[in-house]
Design a protein around this motif. Structure first.
Motif, PDB file in Angstrom:
ATOM      1  N   ARG A  48       0.809  -1.223   0.000  1.00  0.00           N
ATOM      2  CA  ARG A  48       0.000   0.000   0.000  1.00  0.00           C
ATOM      3  C   ARG A  48       0.840   1.269   0.000  1.00  0.00           C
ATOM      4  O   ARG A  48       0.331   2.355  -0.291  1.00  0.00           O
ATOM      5  CB  ARG A  48      -0.925   0.004   1.218  1.00  0.00           C
ATOM      6  N   TYR A  49       2.133   1.162   0.335  1.00  0.00           N
ATOM      7  CA  TYR A  49       3.003   2.324   0.317  1.00  0.00           C
ATOM      8  C   TYR A  49       3.827   2.407  -0.966  1.00  0.00           C
ATOM      9  O   TYR A  49       4.709   3.257  -1.081  1.00  0.00           O
ATOM     10  CB  TYR A  49       3.956   2.294   1.517  1.00  0.00           C
ATOM     11  N   ASN A  93      -7.323   8.503   4.350  1.00  0.00           N
ATOM     12  CA  ASN A  93      -6.059   7.905   4.789  1.00  0.00           C
ATOM     13  C   ASN A  93      -5.074   8.919   5.371  1.00  0.00           C
ATOM     14  O   ASN A  93      -4.402   8.616   6.364  1.00  0.00           O
ATOM     15  CB  ASN A  93      -5.407   7.142   3.637  1.00  0.00           C
ATOM     16  N   THR A 114      -0.338   6.317   0.812  1.00  0.00           N
ATOM     17  CA  THR A 114      -1.379   5.293   0.643  1.00  0.00           C
ATOM     18  C   THR A 114      -2.482   5.773  -0.281  1.00  0.00           C
ATOM     19  O   THR A 114      -2.979   5.018  -1.124  1.00  0.00           O
ATOM     20  CB  THR A 114      -1.973   4.920   2.008  1.00  0.00           C
TER      21      THR A 114
END
Length: 269
Positions: A48-49, A93, A114
């Motif tokens: 996700r990064y 996020n 994210t």
């Protein structure tokens, strides 16, 4: 009424695009389905990064778009229609993940990283799905799903829903036209008539569905859908799937932008 007319027109655009004769359109539908599946599988496997590692995946929809000779307008319009939902999914996020990291001398929270990752992944996934529809068509796509042993009932339900949703829109347009002729001073449908109009629409839909099914049975329908297309893949179809799959795996194993950057900086000799 203009909105309904535009909706019906837009629903037919994808089918018209699928009838073109280009190198991508001539690829077997099963090959395009498998390639899209591998593409989506690799796409969602990224952390996700991760942002830079996702960028080379843009080449797949870009090259398919170019070789399929698709017009930019209809595809971009559908992508932009989905973008607000994607932004709505990831916009919170940055508020929940506020850990600061330094990227290229710029301080960013992990939440923003994210968010951009979700934005890129979702945009590429939607684009891949649209390109599959625009280069294959629902009939050939249904045939490819049957070759993958997807249950017949599921495929048939998907196909009929897609095909006859336009009929439902026509019934809605006809009902609203009749209401507007009987109530010319009303802007839209008054809430007091919502229940009766919905009931009439349901009855008309059931009646139309029964007539469609009877017509299908009279034409020899037994539950299986046949498109008349060749069910066998050729060597070029296998090459298409294998080549793209190898490319996707390389992207997943190696961060191509970082490798290229290191080469340019003279780190790797």
């Amino acid at each position: 009424m203009a909105n309904f007319s535009n909706t019906l027109y837009n629903m037919g655009v994808m089918n018209d695009l699928a009838r073109k004769d280009t190198p991508i359109h001539r690829i077997h539908p099963l090959a395009k389905v498998l390639t899209t599946f591998v593409y989506l599988l690799i796409l969602v496997s990224f952390d996700r990064y991760e942002i830079s590692g996702l960028l080379p995946l843009i080449f797949y929809p870009l090259l398919v778009f170019l070789f399929a000779e698709l017009p930019a307008g209809p595809i971009l319009k559908r992508i932009l229609f989905v973008e607000p939902f994607i932004i709505g999914i990831g916009i919170l996020n940055p508020f929940f993940d506020q850990e600061i990291v330094i990227i290229g001398g710029i301080a960013l929270s992990r939440g923003w990283i994210t968010f951009f990752s979700i934005f890129i992944k979702s945009g590429l996934a939607v684009t891949a799905g649209l390109l599959l529809m625009a280069t294959t068509g629902m009939d050939k796509l249904a045939a490819a799903l049957r070759l993958l042993k997807i249950p017949r009932l599921f495929v048939l339900q998907l196909l009929l829903t897609y095909r006859y949703i336009s009929l439902l829109m026509e019934e809605v347009a006809r009902t609203i036209r009749a209401y507007s002729l009987r109530a010319p001073t009303h802007k839209g449908v008054h809430r007091s008539a919502w229940g009766s109009l919905a009931g009439q629409l349901l009855l008309r839909t059931l009646d139309r569905a029964q007539r469609i099914y009877q017509a299908m049975c009279l034409r020899g329908f037994t539950g299986e859908y046949h498109t008349g297309e060749d069910a066998h893949m050729q060597w070029r179809d296998f090459i298409y799937v294998i080549s793209w799959s190898i490319f996707f795996v390389i992207i997943r194993l190696y961060n191509i932008p970082m490798v290229i950057g290191a080469l340019l900086m003279g780190v790797i000799r």
